[in-house]
Design a protein around this motif. Structure first.
Motif, mmCIF file in Angstrom:
data_model
loop_
_atom_site.group_PDB
_atom_site.id
_atom_site.type_symbol
_atom_site.label_atom_id
_atom_site.label_comp_id
_atom_site.label_asym_id
_atom_site.label_seq_id
_atom_site.Cartn_x
_atom_site.Cartn_y
_atom_site.Cartn_z
ATOM 1 N N LEU A 25 49.385 33.165 28.323
ATOM 2 C CA LEU A 25 50.257 33.815 27.345
ATOM 3 C C LEU A 25 50.173 35.336 27.484
ATOM 4 N N PRO A 26 51.191 36.047 27.026
ATOM 5 C CA PRO A 26 51.136 37.509 27.093
ATOM 6 C C PRO A 26 49.920 38.105 26.378
ATOM 7 N N CYS A 27 49.537 37.556 25.228
ATOM 8 C CA CYS A 27 48.385 38.112 24.500
ATOM 9 C C CYS A 27 47.083 37.903 25.275
ATOM 10 N N PHE A 28 46.960 36.799 25.997
ATOM 11 C CA PHE A 28 45.798 36.526 26.848
ATOM 12 C C PHE A 28 45.738 37.582 27.953
ATOM 13 N N TRP A 29 46.878 37.788 28.596
ATOM 14 C CA TRP A 29 46.979 38.774 29.674
ATOM 15 C C TRP A 29 46.621 40.168 29.163
ATOM 16 N N GLN A 30 47.157 40.528 28.001
ATOM 17 C CA GLN A 30 46.897 41.846 27.428
ATOM 18 C C GLN A 30 45.409 42.022 27.125
ATOM 19 N N ASP A 31 44.786 41.013 26.539
ATOM 20 C CA ASP A 31 43.344 41.072 26.259
ATOM 21 C C ASP A 31 42.553 41.300 27.542
ATOM 22 N N ALA A 32 42.925 40.592 28.588
ATOM 23 C CA ALA A 32 42.226 40.727 29.865
ATOM 24 C C ALA A 32 42.381 42.139 30.429
ATOM 25 N N LEU A 33 43.594 42.679 30.368
ATOM 26 C CA LEU A 33 43.823 44.026 30.888
ATOM 27 C C LEU A 33 43.148 45.110 30.051
ATOM 28 N N GLU A 34 43.062 44.897 28.758
ATOM 29 C CA GLU A 34 42.327 45.850 27.922
ATOM 30 C C GLU A 34 40.848 45.861 28.316
ATOM 31 N N HIS A 35 40.328 44.685 28.656
ATOM 32 C CA HIS A 35 38.924 44.580 29.059
ATOM 33 C C HIS A 35 38.702 45.173 30.451
ATOM 34 N N ASP A 36 39.649 44.929 31.355
ATOM 35 C CA ASP A 36 39.519 45.414 32.737
ATOM 36 C C ASP A 36 40.861 45.975 33.219
ATOM 37 N N PRO A 37 41.140 47.237 32.889
ATOM 38 C CA PRO A 37 42.426 47.837 33.280
ATOM 39 C C PRO A 37 42.651 47.892 34.789
ATOM 40 N N SER A 38 41.600 47.777 35.576
ATOM 41 C CA SER A 38 41.760 47.845 37.031
ATOM 42 C C SER A 38 42.587 46.682 37.578
ATOM 43 N N ILE A 39 42.778 45.639 36.790
ATOM 44 C CA ILE A 39 43.589 44.503 37.242
ATOM 45 C C ILE A 39 45.027 44.957 37.498
ATOM 46 N N GLY A 40 45.538 45.796 36.614
ATOM 47 C CA GLY A 40 46.902 46.301 36.785
ATOM 48 C C GLY A 40 47.936 45.198 36.737
ATOM 49 N N GLY A 41 49.056 45.452 37.365
ATOM 50 C CA GLY A 41 50.119 44.469 37.449
ATOM 51 C C GLY A 41 50.945 44.356 36.186
ATOM 52 N N VAL A 42 51.812 43.363 36.197
ATOM 53 C CA VAL A 42 52.652 43.045 35.046
ATOM 54 C C VAL A 42 52.412 41.584 34.693
ATOM 55 N N TYR A 43 52.756 41.228 33.479
ATOM 56 C CA TYR A 43 52.497 39.879 32.978
ATOM 57 C C TYR A 43 53.017 38.798 33.925
ATOM 58 N N GLU A 44 54.207 38.956 34.445
ATOM 59 C CA GLU A 44 54.814 37.943 35.306
ATOM 60 C C GLU A 44 53.993 37.658 36.564
ATOM 61 N N ASP A 45 53.098 38.567 36.916
ATOM 62 C CA ASP A 45 52.248 38.356 38.087
ATOM 63 C C ASP A 45 51.333 37.139 37.944
ATOM 64 N N VAL A 46 51.055 36.704 36.698
ATOM 65 C CA VAL A 46 50.202 35.526 36.528
ATOM 66 C C VAL A 46 50.882 34.265 37.057
ATOM 67 N N ALA A 47 52.211 34.298 37.183
ATOM 68 C CA ALA A 47 52.940 33.170 37.754
ATOM 69 C C ALA A 47 53.258 33.391 39.231
ATOM 70 N N ARG A 48 53.276 34.641 39.665
ATOM 71 C CA ARG A 48 53.636 34.958 41.055
ATOM 72 C C ARG A 48 52.454 34.861 42.007
ATOM 73 N N ASP A 49 51.251 35.126 41.485
ATOM 74 C CA ASP A 49 50.092 35.299 42.353
ATOM 75 C C ASP A 49 48.879 34.599 41.736
ATOM 76 N N LYS A 50 48.465 33.505 42.334
ATOM 77 C CA LYS A 50 47.361 32.710 41.782
ATOM 78 C C LYS A 50 46.068 33.520 41.720
ATOM 79 N N GLU A 51 45.784 34.307 42.743
ATOM 80 C CA GLU A 51 44.561 35.123 42.738
ATOM 81 C C GLU A 51 44.600 36.143 41.605
ATOM 82 N N TYR A 52 45.751 36.704 41.348
ATOM 83 C CA TYR A 52 45.901 37.639 40.240
ATOM 84 C C TYR A 52 45.617 36.914 38.918
ATOM 85 N N ALA A 53 46.196 35.735 38.751
ATOM 86 C CA ALA A 53 45.971 34.959 37.528
ATOM 87 C C ALA A 53 44.484 34.684 37.338
#
Length: 108
Positions: A25-53
């Motif tokens: 979910l977007p809120c899950f993604w946002q929580d993760a990025l707040e914890h580790d901003p180095s992940i970068g990317g955009v939310y849709e990347d969780v569906a485009r790239d398994k390693e990113y997810a």
């Protein structure tokens, strides 16, 4: 978790509009990025790239599945239940069935 969440299908969209292999979910993604901003990317990347997810999931666990929060070493069960039902999912009865599905696959 990939199998339980989406049958490892990257284009699956869940009932709550969660997306990708791991139904994030977007809120899950946002929580993760707040914890580790180095992940970068955009939310849709969780569906485009398994390693990113998977990086997103690891960051989410790094925020919520910790000794400090749980008062003990987190287990695979804790991590799966947190993935399924949010930061306090490890305490929710509603995440037990999910864990049992993941555990059954781990035990194969």
């Amino acid at each position: 978790m990939c199998i339980v969440e989406s049958s490892c299908t990257p284009d699956k969209i869940g009932k709550a509009n969660e997306i990708g292999w791991y139904q994030i979910l977007p809120c899950f993604w946002q929580d993760a990025l707040e914890h580790d901003p180095s992940i970068g990317g955009v939310y849709e990347d969780v569906a485009r790239d398994k390693e990113y997810a998977e990086k997103v999931i690891l960051a989410y666990w790094g925020r919520y599945a910790t000794i400090e929060r749980l008062g003990r070493i987190p287990t695979d069960e804790d991590r799966a239940r947190i993935h399924n039902k949010g930061p306090n999912g490890y305490k929710k009865d509603s995440s037990i069935d999910y864990w049992n599905k993941v555990k059954a696959l781990l035990d194969e």
